[in-house]
Design a protein around this motif. Sequence first.
Motif, PDB file in Angstrom:
ATOM      1  N   PHE A 102       0.843  -1.194   0.000  1.00  0.00           N
ATOM      2  CA  PHE A 102       0.000   0.000   0.000  1.00  0.00           C
ATOM      3  C   PHE A 102       0.880   1.246   0.000  1.00  0.00           C
ATOM      4  CE2 PHE A 102      -4.455   1.217   0.905  1.00  0.00           C
ATOM      5  CZ  PHE A 102      -4.283   2.582   0.972  1.00  0.00           C
ATOM      6  N   LEU A 103       1.851   1.259   0.912  1.00  0.00           N
ATOM      7  CA  LEU A 103       2.717   2.425   1.052  1.00  0.00           C
ATOM      8  C   LEU A 103       3.494   2.681  -0.239  1.00  0.00           C
ATOM      9  CD1 LEU A 103       4.159   4.587   2.744  1.00  0.00           C
ATOM     10  CD2 LEU A 103       5.713   2.819   3.549  1.00  0.00           C
ATOM     11  N   THR A 104       4.038   1.618  -0.824  1.00  0.00           N
ATOM     12  CA  THR A 104       4.872   1.798  -2.008  1.00  0.00           C
ATOM     13  C   THR A 104       4.039   2.316  -3.175  1.00  0.00           C
ATOM     14  OG1 THR A 104       6.065  -0.115  -1.189  1.00  0.00           O
ATOM     15  CG2 THR A 104       6.665   0.689  -3.358  1.00  0.00           C
ATOM     16  N   LEU A 105       2.864   1.718  -3.379  1.00  0.00           N
ATOM     17  CA  LEU A 105       2.034   2.170  -4.491  1.00  0.00           C
ATOM     18  C   LEU A 105       1.564   3.608  -4.280  1.00  0.00           C
ATOM     19  CD1 LEU A 105      -0.036  -1.061  -5.169  1.00  0.00           C
ATOM     20  CD2 LEU A 105       1.834  -0.087  -6.517  1.00  0.00           C
ATOM     21  N   TYR A 106       1.218   3.896  -3.037  1.00  0.00           N
ATOM     22  CA  TYR A 106       0.792   5.245  -2.676  1.00  0.00           C
ATOM     23  C   TYR A 106       1.926   6.228  -2.989  1.00  0.00           C
ATOM     24  CZ  TYR A 106      -1.948   8.383   0.435  1.00  0.00           C
ATOM     25  OH  TYR A 106      -2.725   9.373   0.976  1.00  0.00           O
TER      26      TYR A 106
END
Lengths: 314, 528, 285
Positions: A102-106
């Motif tokens: 989630f963090l990386t895509l965000y």
Amino acid sequence: MDYTSYLGKRLAQLVPVLLGLTVVVFLMIHSIPGNTADALLGDKGTPENVARLTQQLGLDRPLPVQYLYFVKNLVSGDLGQSYRYGQPVQALLAARLGPTLFLTLYAVGLSVLISLPLSILAAVRQNRWPDLAVRTLSLGGFVMPSYWVALMLMLLFSIKLRILPLSGYGRSIPDHFRYLLLPAFTIAVAQAPVLIRPLRAKILATLRADFVMTAWAKGVPASRVMLAHVLRNSLISTITILGVNIGWMLGGAVIVETVFSVPGLGSLLIEAITKRDYPVVQGLTLCMAAMVMCMNLITDLVYTVLDPRVDYGK
Amino acid sequence: MKLWTLDRRPAAVLLAVLVGLVAGCSGGAGSGNSPGDASSKAGQATAGAKPGGVLTMARPREPDSLDPIVPTDNESIYTMLLIYDQLVRVAKDGKSVEAGLAETWETSQDGKTFTFHLRQGVKFHNGDPVTVDDVIYSLNRVKSDKKSGWADMYADIDTIVAKDAATLVITTKRPYVPMLANLSMFAASIVPKKLGESGYDFNAKPVGSGPFVFDHWSKGTEIVLKKNPDYWQKGLPYLDEVRFLLVAEDNTRNLKLQAGEVDIAADVPFSSIAELKSNPDVTVKAEPLMRVDFITMNTTRKPFDDVKIRQAVNYAVDKDALIQAVLFGNGKPANTFLPPMLYHDDAAPGYKNDVAKAKELMTQSSQPNGFKTTLNIASGDSLQNQVAIIVKEQLAKIGIDVTIQQLESGVKRKAFRDLNYDLSYQLMTSDVIDPDELTMFGGASATRTFWTGYNNPKVDQLAKDGQAETDPAKRAQIYKEIQKILSDDAPYIYLYYVPAANVTSKRVQNFTPLLTGNYRLEEVQLSK
Amino acid sequence: MQTPQRIRVFPRLRISGQWNLYAGLAVVGMMLFLSLLAPWISPYDPVQNALSVALKAPSAAHWLGTDNFGRDIFTRVIYAARLDLQIGLIAAAVPMVIGVALGALAGYFGGWLDVIVMRIVDVTVSIPFLVLILSLMAILSQRVGSGLSSMYIAVFLAGWTAYARIIRAEVLVQKQQEYVLACKVLGYGHARIIFRHILRNAITPAIVFAMSDIVMCILLASSLSFLGLGVKPPTPEWGAMAAEGRNFMLQAWWITTMPGLAIGVTGLGFSLIGDGLADRIDQGD
């Protein structure tokens, strides 16, 4: 050469790297002094117990045999047992994968949102003050340590202004977006400079290209010229650059997750290292490398689809 | 006791504690104050509060284990005390024990027979009734299971038998005063025999009969407990759910509280207490605690085998400066190895800062020209880090060059217990109201005198005597003498007694940590 | 380091020639000057506690304020510069030497040497650099102790790959050039051809990359110290200082802020030098 065989070839190229990776990680962990069985048993480590477990785990076999065991377990999804929690490593990783993805895509999304407009601005106002301002900002993003940027953002938005949560992950999707805004932005700040430079160059080149000039000459409004041509072209390079930099972003996630207490793979890595939980360190190294390889592969494939000019025959 | 853990608790009440000798010991009928109904107890609905809700508490570490007989760390202990019941439990005043699964009890005149009348109709979280067999099984388990880290505290028990389905009799070979105190410990938690005998892993999914039911533990993130609707104290707990968040970074807990992201922040840094007290949105609970912090010296190693050196470093370390700089005034210099509690010797002189005397002792010692040594502290612990930096500088004044070594707490503990260290920052907190626990840990040689390697048969004998002495005045004298010997021989650099530092948001009602540091969250309510 | 990449700071301004190179040298020179002369510049001790002046805001007496032990932040920042600059230079230079040598040999000889070197490079690049360094350090800490020494070894083991890739690509081009053929005809030894002739022409991209590598090494070291895995307090180091200040963010923001700014200034200096060098090369072409 058609697309399927290109895919096949691309996958085949991964095999030696994957093998090399397993060898490297295996040897790394194997070089640790101390007995794995001993560490797993902890207080229950009587000599008989240790001997039995050593045999069960095959730790008394020759090194190449142990490596084969390791690969065999790996293929069946078995990454060993955590020293600290006594749980299967893959279960711990699975529980932490979501927040990191989630963090990386965000962060990818935010860095594109930051970079594209700034690159366009810089290109359109080439060598004028907006251009210089964008370059100065990029430099700042590049040279400032991410933990420091994280703390400053935290200080401003969570402590002084109190408009964003301080740390954590939240429990629902809207929560995740709120909780991870500052962490993702921190990564994006470090990533945007890497995007802006080539994007700006690309946009400059596109602006000078014949077809844009033609469109302009035909009286198509400037904004539409931008959108139609420039954006499509810059998106392709954006994807390539991001694909190449995914490892960098995962590295950034390690620090950022730790500062913001995000329960992801990165914070797990730091915990595992301080607790000397080597099976978890090993599993994480493999897992993150696998993520990098997957992303690189996907990037390649998307690239070939987006840009039909790519000749995948070579 | 929990040795390495941070805890906080209220100790100010010590005067009162003296009165409390009665607690563990004296014969006669046990206090039968059975809190069968919550409304009769402290947990009365506070104005503006209402039952229900989810309480989130940020804590610095996660438990080592939730199997009652295994862990020694406070996060494990405080969590387990919410999940499991014991026969008796520490009363809120910290001076006595009160009814738990035993409604009433008697101690024989000779102090060797203890009879417990069990509460009827109590159920474990899996629905099974709590029987006398479960109690016998659980006590035998902590006494003799190989995994038990607490067997020593139950070694004096001779027999545990059921007189009938509701009556349990424990006998000892000699008078054993700390018995009730020890039975109030988390280690003596009652677990289902049926599960235990089938090799059940209580750490993976604890099953007890306490106010909260274990729900799940996401490793490295959070532990969630749910309300036990069948809890024997009718009406409790008020809360529907408790979440323990792991927030390792000290200041982040504090900030998360101020941002309203958690309801309680445990172990907030003392540097922020003054500021928090002026914040109208939060309540600071800096209450006394039965805890002592010290730096242990490995007396099996040179040069700490030399008592002159041990005394010299004690004089060289300025406790008042530490209390000002690190605790921001929240604490008292430690004058003995016992924290303020029953039989603590308030009049003991301790070691006042005296550099001249320290230098003089050094010149008389085996290392008149000073030496190099290493101090182990837990990495990431800002309190220990700050203390280490100041101690390093103070010891430099008498020619001792200290290297600070930060170790992960598990690694540090292993080095400590293997006596593979020079100096180590440690602390003890008492889980019981009786000084026996800390004396056995910090004075007697069963633990190699809290892993300092110090060994004094006289202290061992006195500790044994203290367990058997039923006359409170004589008992006080015994513990006074033990404190004096340990002070003179100084296997520790005595630092300070610190209070608990828990901070809650204003909506948390009735959160009152006990002197033992644990918190009865079943009595906590949230206001609207 | 993982991916050869660098950021150009300012556009080439034809009018002013090499201004960015000189500006960068001036900034880095100033940091060096301050750090080397720190004992003469600052009246304070970087480690000694002075509890009576703890947590003071920036003032005339303490330009950047004091920390919770009453230590002068400015003093600590400039003493820390010694260590951080040293780390940046060593952690970039040693991998550069290893990587240049291996990359040149691999590119020049090809064959199995090339295959082995490039496979190692491929594997290394597939692991996120920070993750690789952290795992290596976790293992090394069992042998050489934690902290600086294990960090150095980890960076030496992993950092050379970027240089090897850059140099190998350059050497592949250079070895087709006529002067190399001429050298071979003259009967020069391989070593002489590689290290005296080819490298002279192939080294510049590596040097330019080294400037941003220094910045990244300083960032890496300070991040590790911030995480408690690198330099230990009370030794002044920028990342460790920032970490120590975290507990006082509300009362004393300067403890954490100042070391970060020092990293920024230093990074700016090296980046400007890198730009200047790149300009010079471009003009040369």
